[in-house]
Scaffold this motif. Structure first.
Motif, short mmCIF file in Angstrom:
data_model
loop_
_atom_site.label_atom_id
_atom_site.label_comp_id
_atom_site.label_asym_id
_atom_site.label_seq_id
_atom_site.Cartn_x
_atom_site.Cartn_y
_atom_site.Cartn_z
N UNK A 117 -47.73 -3.23 -14.66
CA UNK A 117 -46.77 -2.82 -15.48
C UNK A 117 -45.32 -2.58 -14.42
N UNK A 118 -44.13 -3.03 -15.03
CA UNK A 118 -42.97 -2.74 -14.58
C UNK A 118 -41.95 -2.10 -15.32
N UNK A 119 -41.13 -1.54 -14.95
CA UNK A 119 -39.89 -1.00 -15.65
C UNK A 119 -38.56 -1.58 -15.00
N UNK A 120 -37.28 -1.70 -15.76
CA UNK A 120 -36.27 -2.19 -14.74
C UNK A 120 -35.02 -2.28 -15.63
N UNK A 121 -33.93 -2.80 -15.12
CA UNK A 121 -32.66 -3.12 -15.93
C UNK A 121 -32.22 -4.36 -15.64
N UNK A 122 -31.32 -4.94 -16.62
CA UNK A 122 -30.87 -6.18 -16.24
C UNK A 122 -29.55 -6.33 -16.80
N UNK A 123 -28.87 -7.64 -16.83
CA UNK A 123 -27.46 -7.88 -17.19
C UNK A 123 -27.89 -9.45 -17.61
N UNK A 124 -26.97 -9.97 -19.02
CA UNK A 124 -27.03 -11.37 -19.19
C UNK A 124 -25.72 -11.66 -19.49
N UNK A 125 -25.20 -12.66 -18.93
CA UNK A 125 -23.85 -13.13 -19.17
C UNK A 125 -23.90 -14.36 -19.78
N UNK A 126 -23.35 -14.62 -20.79
CA UNK A 126 -23.41 -15.89 -21.66
C UNK A 126 -22.19 -16.45 -21.15
N UNK A 127 -22.48 -17.84 -20.55
CA UNK A 127 -21.39 -18.80 -20.27
C UNK A 127 -21.67 -20.20 -21.04
N UNK A 128 -20.62 -20.97 -20.80
CA UNK A 128 -20.49 -22.31 -21.65
C UNK A 128 -21.70 -23.34 -21.23
N UNK A 129 -22.14 -23.03 -20.20
CA UNK A 129 -23.46 -23.88 -19.66
C UNK A 129 -24.60 -23.00 -19.97
N UNK A 130 -24.63 -21.82 -20.48
CA UNK A 130 -26.06 -21.47 -20.89
C UNK A 130 -26.02 -20.11 -20.46
N UNK A 131 -27.08 -19.17 -20.63
CA UNK A 131 -26.97 -17.96 -20.17
C UNK A 131 -27.46 -17.75 -18.81
#
Length: 84
Positions: A42-56
């Protein structure tokens, strides 16, 4: 391995219009046979998602909960495009 089992749970929240943050917990393992009775890692964490014209574009930082000797305690993951 010949088989894989995984469980993922993510909580996604808005930061700004095209940027989202998330917290996650993942568990899984790879097996020689389709016998999923072995231990899950198992693992835990954080992240970000940036939506751009060419995809995420996504960047995640995970902390390994049950490390084995010699493993690093954390891991970065970078992805362009859809996961599934």
């Amino acid at each position: 391995g010949n088989a894989m089992g995984s469980i993922n749970l993510e909580l996604l929240f808005p930061v700004v219009e095209s940027l989202k943050g998330l917290v996650f917990i993942d568990a899984g393992n790879v097996y020689d046979k389709r016998d999923f009775t072995g231990d899950l890692r198992a693992s835990v964490g954080i992240g970000i998602r940036l939506h751009t014209p060419v995809g995420p574009i996504s960047v995640d930082y995970g902390i390994k909960i049950d490390r084995k000797p010699g493993e690093t305690p954390t891991r970065w993951h970078f992805n362009v495009g859809r996961f599934f």
